[in-house]
Design an enzyme around this catalytic site. Structure first.
Site, PDB file in Angstrom:
ATOM      1  N   ASN A 202       0.803  -1.122  -0.047  1.00  0.00           N
ATOM      2  CA  ASN A 202      -0.001   0.013  -0.120  1.00  0.00           C
ATOM      3  C   ASN A 202       0.654   1.201   0.001  1.00  0.00           C
ATOM      4  OD1 ASN A 202      -1.756   2.005   0.547  1.00  0.00           O
ATOM      5  ND2 ASN A 202      -3.062   0.789   1.697  1.00  0.00           N
ATOM      6  N   CYS A 207      -5.211   0.864  -1.065  1.00  0.00           N
ATOM      7  CA  CYS A 207      -5.916  -0.156  -1.123  1.00  0.00           C
ATOM      8  C   CYS A 207      -7.036  -0.603  -2.033  1.00  0.00           C
ATOM      9  CB  CYS A 207      -6.328  -0.358   0.464  1.00  0.00           C
ATOM     10  SG  CYS A 207      -7.210   1.012   1.028  1.00  0.00           S
ATOM     11  N   HIS A 454     -11.431   1.253   4.137  1.00  0.00           N
ATOM     12  CA  HIS A 454     -10.250   0.477   3.715  1.00  0.00           C
ATOM     13  C   HIS A 454     -11.041  -0.640   2.677  1.00  0.00           C
ATOM     14  CE1 HIS A 454      -6.560  -1.797   3.574  1.00  0.00           C
ATOM     15  NE2 HIS A 454      -7.245  -3.041   4.185  1.00  0.00           N
ATOM     16  N   ASP A 471      -5.673  -8.624   1.086  1.00  0.00           N
ATOM     17  CA  ASP A 471      -5.592  -7.455   1.808  1.00  0.00           C
ATOM     18  C   ASP A 471      -4.308  -6.755   2.097  1.00  0.00           C
ATOM     19  OD1 ASP A 471      -5.925  -5.345   3.816  1.00  0.00           O
ATOM     20  OD2 ASP A 471      -6.915  -6.615   5.613  1.00  0.00           O
TER      21      ASP A 471
END
Length: 1117
Positions: A202, A207, A454, A471
């Site tokens: 990131n 993200c 997020h 993630d």
């Protein structure tokens, strides 16, 4: 302590950013003293020692007297962790109470700690509990974000209003409900080892991009097409989207660790600021696919984007009573489905194809048949192999005038059948032989509120039963329930650990929910989930990326072994010749550009000398090494030769003179003496009397400085004795008159002093490593022809020169030209240089704007005329120095413009339905009367004697009629709309009992069980006469607004005061409601016209209500 299960938490709309408070408050959390006399706080928990959920109550007395910026509660325990509540009683740089949950012991926790909690924060209403304000969220706390919550929790005006019930007896009660969840150790997880896949790093707020890239990468057919886009070994990834995407996909396929996306974002033309802006996934998806589609044209993979993602639907309008049908075929790459009011995907598709009846006022105008009753709708001609569904989780709430996130429960199936109910979604011409049965491939999730949050993705790369969560850097295996059901949204009940005490569940709104879904058609599964291997990757790409991997591995290995090695940087005369006057002017050498040796620390120094002999061809006995030292004046010079004892030590034992601790690197100067035949000879023994000096020669005509060599001199000797030698080194005649200067320092300013040739070297305080610059004696006539006739003048120029990149303010991304200026140039000199470059006679017409180094944008305010003393003042931004300035060429000189006030005025024509924006530019001392006089020369009036007035309009209300004599200097047209209009004749002759009232358009909307009034359209004044009924007033309004009878019959009329409508009957006397003539706040008492807003939006209306929504996604290359 009371032992209770926490009661349910009311659901509230999360309509603001959930942030760590430090994002707004620059200083980090610090413990505060609690206000004296504060009663003990309580924690209500289940009857177990350490429950996973608990409620903490904090009673704060003397609240309005708190004289601190922020206040912490006592520490309380939940889930074995220490927590506390943090409030900003007067707001964290906002006019709202700011409140956060804070990890109390974050400063003492081990590196890499992380904990996850769902929580709500409340301010209790002590009069009526149902008005308690409660907001809930969830967050993974870590060292970077050790507190999280609501910067705009509730307006301070409500909190401090004693009648509202939040502050009773100057006491405020805050509650925190916290539920702690277990978190897997984030840092030790090896994604490749655990799952076979790697994540993406990131860059700050990327993200959203990472989740989309992982989704696209895991469509193998798409990945294969990207690999087959033609690129060459000469392409640069940061300048080529295809190569950057190929590189990224290759690394995702073959790397063992998470992959960086900087090359790709650079290829988009993004600067670092773009990486810290959170954009919309759907917008990025569309823009990226359009770019790739464009770049695939004319290649072997042309049409891939359409083949994968393009479907078609048919918009139709079909008349009911006559034989007429209009159809239009349209393509789509994704479908936007409603979430609000739909329980699942099928309900959304039902709504998508819902038939709308066009009848009554809304009849359809059919060619040849006139207005007709009709049916309008959409049906699908074909669906694509890869179906991308965007769920409309974000909507604009017109009543609250803001974007809101829809967190409602919304279900989506593992298998989606779009042929259901006999193909109800399909148009008559659809190919019924294609089976539109889809299987779910990926679920993109948004966790958080409307202004931030997020993104991550659940993906089934091979459509097996195994789901994976991507993630950012972390990839984990997940079960189907986590990927599907837990992303439906809605509310979540936490299990009760001790249900015996109270049966009320502990509920939270789920702020993590699906935002985009990707389905793959069963019949195309084999084609799309295809095999992609190395043969699909161009050879030059494989070679390039393997080389990158090897270099990365080598660096990693070197880093791991760094403690065993010393890097020795060896500077020689050849480096000084190469660098001085080209790359550097001050000191002697840039050590980063000399030969580096990586030597094991335990090796003897003499072994290193053998390595040097091999590298440079200088036998060991002819080498003498000098240690460098950083002096107090920040210069860096050779200080002394190594002693024989030091050379007998190991490499690791040597230290720089000025570097007592760090032995990771060592800088040395290699002295090699040459004989008459230019071959190396053994160095002469150095005594205390010997001083090593370095010499630079300056040529004022060429404006060049170069290194000419070094000499040993005796301390008691004089410069006169070496003049012939210096002339020889310079290539001058032996008796050439030369001047000598010592280069002493260059930071913060240049210090270069004349040397007295008759004084001894020691007397001139010269020592080892000092630098002498010399030049021919400046001749009177010649020196005037030179810009910098002496060494000090030249060095001062070099030190202060600044190359500035100028950009037109209209094209702030593009460098237009560069100018070499001096940091000491004053304002006039800078604008004169720009004007000269542009061929402009009048430099005062140039206006400059500084650069914001953080946003990479022009600063909002330009530099005033002579508003910056020096060029450096124009380039500095906080603690950073930029090299960019923006310019614009004005039509009048800047000093003159600054004496003027520029106003944008919207002129509303009396008889035509048009609004024209006029820019009025007048001296600041002018009055509103002057504005009106100027405007009269520019606008079309209904008759020559018409009088104008200037109004201040905001949010569709009239706040002010400007008096003619008011000065314009303080009028703000940035936030308010200035409206000019003719004064109607009836207003000029008001009778003693007439009233001039405000009339506004409005709609009603019910939100959160409260009726909200939303104004729209153009407000206006109306004269009402004494005894006049609503019926008579309505006739005049209808005539004024030109509203057709049928539409006007639907309008309702109300008297509104402070936003509360009282509806009027036709027989009501209107004037009786408006008793006071000149009250402040008259805009809050008005005659309201309630109807739907059908009018087309005028272009200027955007100015009525400025909002900074997220920056649109742009890919520049």
């Amino acid at each position: 302590m009371t032992l209770l299960t926490p009661p349910p938490i009311d659901q509230t709309e999360d309509d603001e950013m959930l942030v760590p408070h430090a994002d707004f408050a620059p200083e980090g959390p610090q413990p505060m003293e609690v206000a004296s006399g504060e009663p003990p706080n309580t924690v209500e928990t289940q009857a177990v020692d350490d429950p996973p959920s608990a409620r903490f109550t904090w009673t704060i007395e003397n609240f309005s007297k708190l004289n601190v910026k922020k206040q912490y509660s006592e520490v309380f325990l939940v889930g074995g962790y220490k927590w506390r509540v943090l409030i900003f009683p007067k707001g964290n740089n906002v006019d709202h109470l700011s409140m956060y949950l804070d990890v109390a012991d974050s400063g003492n926790l081990p590196y890499g700690w992380s904990r996850y909690a769902q929580f709500s924060l409340s301010v209790v209403n002590q009069i009526q509990n149902k008005y308690t304000i409660r907001k809930d969220t969830q967050h993974q706390f870590n060292s970077r974000e050790s507190d999280w919550g609501f910067t705009s929790f509730m307006p301070l005006s409500e909190l401090y209003d004693p009648g509202r019930g939040y502050l009773v007896n100057d006491t405020c009660i805050v509650e925190a409900d916290v539920a702690v969840r277990r978190v897997v150790d984030y840092w030790s997880h090896d994604s490749k080892k655990e799952t076979g896949y790697v994540g993406l790093k990131n860059q700050g707020a990327t993200c959203y991009m990472n989740s989309l890239l992982q989704t696209l990468y895991h469509i193998p057919y798409f990945r294969k097409a990207v690999y087959h886009m033609p690129t060459t070994e000469n392409d640069n990834p940061s300048g080529s989207i295809p190569l950057a995407l190929q590189s990224l996909f290759y690394k995702l396929q073959y790397s063992d660790t998470s992959v960086a996306t900087k090359e790709l974002t650079k290829s988009f033309g993004w600067d670092t600021y773009d990486s810290f802006m959170q954009h919309d996934v759907q917008e990025l998806n569309r823009v990226l696919c359009e770019k790739l589609e464009d770049k695939m044209k004319g290649t072997v993979v042309e049409g891939t984007i359409q083949q994968l993602f393009e479907g078609h639907h048919m918009n139709y309008i079909e008349c009911i009573n006559v034989d007429y049908k209009s159809t239009r075929k349209e393509s789509f790459y994704d479908l936007q489905l409603d979430v609000k009011g739909c329980k699942d995907i099928y309900a959304s598709f039902d709504k998508y194809v819902e038939v709308e009846r066009l009848e009554g006022d809304n009849k359809y105008h059919a060619e040849q048949y006139g207005l007709q009753d009709a049916r309008k709708g959409v049906l699908f001609i074909d669906f694509p192999p890869v179906l991308q569904l965007q769920l409309k989780r974000f909507e604009y709430d017109f009543v609250r005038d803001t974007m809101v996130k829809i967190n409602d429960r919304y279900e989506f199936p593992l298998q989606l059948d779009l042929d259901r109910e006999n193909g109800k979604y399909l148009s008559p011409e659809a190919d019924r032989s294609v089976r539109n049965l889809y299987t779910l491939h990926s679920v993109l999730v948004h966790s958080g509120g409307v202004h931030g949050g997020h993104y991550y993705a659940y993906i089934r790369p091979t459509l097996s039963d195994q789901w994976l969560k991507f993630d950012d850097e972390r990839v984990t295996k997940e079960d189907m329930k986590r990927a599907l059901e837990e992303q439906y949204g809605g509310e979540e009940e936490l299990p009760q650990t001790n249900p015996g005490f109270n049966n009320s569940p502990f509920k939270f709104t789920k702020y993590s929910n699906a935002y985009m879904l990707v389905y793959i058609r069963e019949s195309d599964k084999e084609k799309i989930i295809c095999n992609v291997d190395e043969k699909d990757i161009a050879e030059h790409l494989r070679i390039r990326l393997k080389k990158e991997q090897e270099e990365k591995e080598q660096k990693r290995k070197e880093k791991a072994e760094a403690h065993l090695y010393t890097i020795i940087k060896v500077a020689r005369d050849e480096d000084l010749v190469e660098q001085i006057g080209k790359e550097i002017h001050f000191d002697l050498v840039d050590h980063e550009k000399v030969r580096h040796f990586r030597i094991q620390k335990q090796l003897p120094f003499n072994t290193f000398k053998e390595e040097v002999a091999k590298e440079f061809g200088i036998p060991v006995q002819f080498q003498r090494f000098w240690l460098w030292a950083k002096r107090q004046n920040h210069t860096y010079r050779p200080n002394r030769p190594l002693t024989p004892q030091e050379e007998a030590q190991s490499v690791g034992q040597l230290r720089e003179v000025s570097n007592k601790a760090n032995n990771a690197e060592l800088k040395l100067f290699l002295e090699v003496e040459l004989g008459l035949d230019m071959q190396p000879i053994p160095p002469l023994e150095k005594t205390k009397e010997d001083i090593l000096l370095f010499f630079k020669l300056y040529d004022p005509i060429e404006e060049k400085l170069r290194y000419v060599g070094r000499l040993f001199v005796k301390g008691n000797g004089k410069p006169m004795e070496i003049l012939k030698k210096l002339n020889e080194m310079a290539g001058f005649a032996p008796d050439e008159e030369i001047e000598l200067f010592e280069e002493i320092k260059f930071e913060p300013s240049v210090m270069c002093e004349h040397i007295d040739k008759k004084l001894s070297f020691r007397g001139s305080q010269l020592e080892d490593g000092d630098i002498i610059c010399f030049q021919k004696c400046p001749q009177g006539q010649n020196s005037e022809e030179c810009r910098y006739p002496t060494v000090p003048a030249f060095l001062d120029y070099v030190h202060n020169r600044q190359v500035v990149r100028f950009r037109s303010l209209e094209k702030p991304k593009e460098d237009e030209f560069c100018l070499e200026l001096s940091k000491h140039n004053n304002y006039d000199e800078v604008v004169e240089s720009v004007a000269r470059h542009l061929g402009l006679d009048d430099p005062s017409k140039i206006r400059l704007t500084s650069h914001n180094c953080y946003s990479q944008q022009p600063k909002p305010q330009p530099i005033k005329y002579r508003g910056a003393e020096r060029l450096t003042d124009m380039l500095v931004h906080y603690n950073q120095i930029s090299d960019i300035l923006y310019y614009e060429v004005l039509d009048i000189p800047l000093p003159e413009l600054q004496g003027l006030k520029t106003l944008k005025v919207a002129f509303h024509h009396a008889t035509k339905d048009e609004v024209v924006i006029h820019t009025i530019r007048l001296p600041k001392q002018s009055t509103v009367g002057d504005v009106i006089s100027d405007l009269k020369t520019k606008v079309e009036l209904s008759h020559p004697d018409a009088e104008l007035r200037l109004l201040e309009v905001f949010y569709h209300k009239i706040y002010k009629i400007f008096p003619q004599q008011e000065k314009i200097e303080n009028i703000n047209d940035q936030y308010w709309t200035l409206r000019a209009e003719e004064i109607p004749e009836e207003e000029k002759n008001l009778g003693p009992h007439d009233r001039l009232i405000h009339v506004y358009h409005f709609m009603k909307d019910t939100a959160q069980n409260q009726v909200q009034v939303q104004n729209f359209g153009d407000p206006f004044f109306l004269v009402i006469h004494e005894g006049e009924t609503l019926t008579e007033v309505k006739k005049r309004i209808q005539k004024k607004l030109h509203v057709p009878d049928e539409e006007f019959s639907k309008w309702k009329f109300a008297f509104l005061s402070l936003g509360r409508p009282e509806y009027l009957q036709d027989s009501d006397i209107v004037s009786s409601r408006f008793q006071r003539r000149d009250v402040y706040g008259a805009w809050e008492q008005y005659l309201g016209l309630e109807h739907s807003d059908n009018a087309p939006k005028r272009s200027y209306a955007a100015n009525q209500n400025r909002h900074t929504f997220e920056k649109p996604v742009r890919i520049y290359n």
